[in-house]
Design a protein around this motif. Structure first.
Motif, short mmCIF file in Angstrom:
data_model
loop_
_atom_site.label_atom_id
_atom_site.label_comp_id
_atom_site.label_asym_id
_atom_site.label_seq_id
_atom_site.Cartn_x
_atom_site.Cartn_y
_atom_site.Cartn_z
N GLY A 60 0.84 -1.18 0.00
CA GLY A 60 0.00 0.00 0.00
C GLY A 60 0.87 1.22 0.00
N GLU A 101 -5.14 -1.67 3.46
CA GLU A 101 -5.88 -1.97 2.25
C GLU A 101 -5.14 -1.39 1.06
N ARG A 102 -5.44 -1.94 -0.11
CA ARG A 102 -4.80 -1.45 -1.32
C ARG A 102 -5.80 -1.49 -2.46
N ALA A 138 -11.92 -8.97 -3.73
CA ALA A 138 -11.27 -7.76 -3.24
C ALA A 138 -12.14 -7.05 -2.20
N ASP A 143 -10.64 -4.35 0.36
CA ASP A 143 -9.90 -3.51 -0.58
C ASP A 143 -10.85 -2.69 -1.44
N ARG A 162 -14.92 1.42 -2.32
CA ARG A 162 -15.19 0.26 -1.46
C ARG A 162 -16.65 -0.18 -1.56
N SER A 209 -0.35 -1.50 -5.93
CA SER A 209 -1.71 -1.98 -6.22
C SER A 209 -1.68 -3.41 -6.75
#
Length: 294
Positions: A60, A101-102, A138, A143, A162, A209
């Motif tokens: 990240g 998170e990424r 994801a 993510d 999100r 990413s």
């Protein structure tokens, strides 16, 4: 970073209607959330007690600003909040928290060549299902999901966000005619749309990413290969190549066969021994080339 290479056949699971075979359906993509939960996690848990340099399982932006508090003995002077210190007249230190998170980018090829299959489902349907599984996974990991859906003429950029709304936005773009959707950014492409889309993706993604490129590999030129390799220098990249069995093995035809469509007629010549041998070899060489690049 290595690029994961995943060949994907178009046969997939049987579907109920002819419409489901030739075009992705929103209800079908939304229903894949449960299947996505069974997919393995992107990363493995890492437990460490000591401090020091180590490779984190999640990538990240690193450390994100959380708050500021009065300076305490032992604080790193490099973390001083100079603005707050100047305003209050007393030294304050910035506190940071690790970002967990990424962004996950899903780049989907929606060109005309994806609308093809000899049985099962069109390549475009299988590509959309793969994109849906990745998007749901994801979201379940917490993510953000974004990406690009591109055709010969335009491509649509989806800013990572999100939640299930991010998935629904991607699915609606896949289901709708990408050239007519008006709620997403549309950009004219150049002569090689897949190279243009990947190049644009490289300028959109943030370092660290997770990127998935879903295509049938057609017109994936050396310039496009270079774009993928450049993207993988600072990101995790997965290349999913969707193909029909007909593209891997030419069926034996004793006589010529006429094919008709709404626009034209085509004639497939009788299969010769030389062609029957060369055809699968060409497909295998192309797959091997992509695998080597990855």
């Amino acid at each position: 970073m290595p690029i994961r290479f995943l060949p994907v056949l178009t046969i997939g699971n049987p579907v109920a209607t002819a419409e489901d075979r030739v075009a992705p359906q929103l209800a079908d993509l939304m229903a894949l959330a449960r299947r996505a939960a069974a997919l393995p996690a992107w990363t493995r848990a890492v437990h460490v007690r000591q401090r020091g340099d180590y490779r984190a399982p999640l990538k990240g932006r690193g450390m994100e600003y959380a708050e500021s508090r009065p300076y305490q003995a032992g604080d790193d002077v490099r973390a001083l909040d100079w603005r707050l210190t100047a305003r209050l007249g007393k030294p304050h230190t910035k506190l940071f928290q690790e970002e967990r998170e990424r962004p996950v980018y899903v780049c989907v090829d929606a060109r005309a060549n994806m609308a093809f299959a000899t049985r099962g489902v069109f390549k475009s349907v299988q590509a959309s299902r793969a994109a849906a599984l990745l998007a749901w996974k994801a979201i379940q990991n917490g993510d953000r999901v974004g990406g690009i859906v591109f055709t010969e003429e335009v491509h649509h950029e989806l800013v990572p966000s999100r939640g299930s709304l991010a998935a629904a936005r991607l699915f609606k773009t896949l289901v709708a005619n990408p050239a007519t959707a008006d709620d997403l950014r549309i950009t004219k492409t150049e002569s090689n749309p897949i190279r243009t889309a990947i190049g644009r993706l490289g300028r959109l993604v943030k370092t660290g990413s997770l990127v998935f490129i879903i295509t049938d590999g057609r017109h994936l030129t050396e310039a496009a290969h270079a774009e993928i390799v450049g993207l993988a220098r600072h990101n995790d990249v997965g290349l999913l190549v969707v193909y029909d069995e007909f593209e891997a093995n030419l069926p034996m035809l004793n006589t010529a066969m006429k094919l008709t469509s709404k626009r034209a007629e085509y004639v497939l010549p009788a299969t010769t021994v030389e062609l029957a041998r060369a055809y699968p070899d060409r497909h295998a060489q192309n797959q091997a080339k992509l695998s080597k690049i990855c």
